[in-house]
Design an enzyme around this catalytic site. Structure first.
Site, mmCIF file in Angstrom:
data_model
loop_
_atom_site.group_PDB
_atom_site.id
_atom_site.type_symbol
_atom_site.label_atom_id
_atom_site.label_comp_id
_atom_site.label_asym_id
_atom_site.label_seq_id
_atom_site.Cartn_x
_atom_site.Cartn_y
_atom_site.Cartn_z
ATOM 1 N N HIS A 14 0.873 -1.180 -0.186
ATOM 2 C CA HIS A 14 0.174 0.125 0.093
ATOM 3 C C HIS A 14 0.896 1.444 0.068
ATOM 4 O O HIS A 14 0.393 2.424 -0.172
ATOM 5 C CB HIS A 14 -1.182 -0.099 1.148
ATOM 6 C CG HIS A 14 -0.315 0.318 2.491
ATOM 7 N ND1 HIS A 14 -0.216 -0.653 3.530
ATOM 8 C CD2 HIS A 14 -0.035 1.631 3.037
ATOM 9 C CE1 HIS A 14 0.181 -0.117 4.472
ATOM 10 N NE2 HIS A 14 0.297 1.144 4.281
ATOM 11 N N ASP B 120 0.478 -7.834 2.347
ATOM 12 C CA ASP B 120 0.571 -6.393 1.850
ATOM 13 C C ASP B 120 1.990 -6.054 1.684
ATOM 14 O O ASP B 120 2.568 -5.429 2.421
ATOM 15 C CB ASP B 120 -0.184 -5.475 3.081
ATOM 16 C CG ASP B 120 -0.142 -3.938 2.567
ATOM 17 O OD1 ASP B 120 0.388 -3.641 1.416
ATOM 18 O OD2 ASP B 120 -0.609 -3.164 3.445
ATOM 19 N N SER C 213 4.804 2.380 8.044
ATOM 20 C CA SER C 213 4.447 1.550 7.136
ATOM 21 C C SER C 213 5.553 0.900 6.355
ATOM 22 O O SER C 213 6.163 1.755 5.639
ATOM 23 C CB SER C 213 3.229 1.770 6.228
ATOM 24 O OG SER C 213 1.904 2.011 6.799
#
Length: 237
Positions: free
Chosen positions: A22, A60, A137
């Site tokens: 992402h 992810d 992230s």
């Protein structure tokens, strides 16, 4: 990327970097800033020729490729822990948390590995208590020796001290596939979009109370962007 940022881990000195999918799921171009050895000393370099090498079929995760020769640099790969860790281990999250126009590069926070094999949406994660925020992230979750146990992926925005990292002890780079071959999950994308919209709604309430520079507004807007980018990765077509 023009719309946000994240963190990554060099897994191959030839120029392969692991991050969350992402983080790079955007139609906008992005660049990578990294610490590398140039002319015998360490310095920050910027790679602008970045290629998506593959995405994980279920997690992810994404691999991106840079060419160290672009900056005349030598990269050093991180050490990945190849055994499953036990809960209770002291861990450190390294990344670039930020919201609004502020990014705190190379920040380190510490906490405890609270659980392993914590199931969230039918996938196993490491749960940890080190504080993380948007921008973390794709960053490493390390132990005291510097080995990477997992890749920081998300946290519960409404609860403090509950973060999640994708385990890396059994990571197989050969399992990554081109983005077009990754299965779509419209249901997950819809749920993520709803969560992002709810965070946006809460952010607008803070705007009404504290104005456009209310730090709560900036933080929630950053979280909303993370959810929207995760939705884009879950159903990119």
């Amino acid at each position: 990327c023009l719309e946000g940022g994240g963190t990554g881990v060099v897994v191959d000195a030839r120029g392969i970097i692991l991050t969350n999918a992402h983080v790079i799921a955007s139609p906008f171009p992005f660049e990578i800033r990294a610490d590398a050895k140039v002319g015998g000393s360490m310095r920050e370099v910027t790679f602008r020729a970045v290629q998506l090498a593959g995405v994980h079929p279920t997690y992810d995760l994404a691999l991106v490729r840079v060419d160290p020769a672009e900056c005349g640099a030598a990269l050093q790969a991180a050490r990945i822990c190849r055994t499953k860790p036990a809960p209770g281990r002291r861990v450190y999250a390294i990344g670039n948390p930020g919201a609004g126009n502020l990014t705190l590069t190379k920040s380190i926070t510490s906490g405890m590995l609270s659980a392993v094999d914590r199931m969230v949406q039918d996938q196993a994660y490491h749960q940890f208590s080190a504080p993380v925020n948007p921008g973390n992230s794709g960053g490493p979750l390390c132990d005291k020796s510097g080995e990477v146990l997992g890749l920081v992926t998300f946290k519960f925005s409404e609860v403090e001290g509950v973060g999640f990292a994708i385990p890396l002890h059994d990571l197989d780079p050969q399992a990554f596939v081109p983005l077009a071959e990754r299965g779509r999950d419209p249901e997950a994308a819809f749920e993520l979009m709803q969560q992002g919209e709810e965070l946006n709604r809460q952010a607008e309430q803070f705007r009404a109370e504290g104005g456009a520079r209310d730090p709560r507004l900036l933080t929630l807007k950053a979280y909303a962007l993370v959810y929207f980018r995760m939705a884009l990765f879950a159903d990119p077509f």
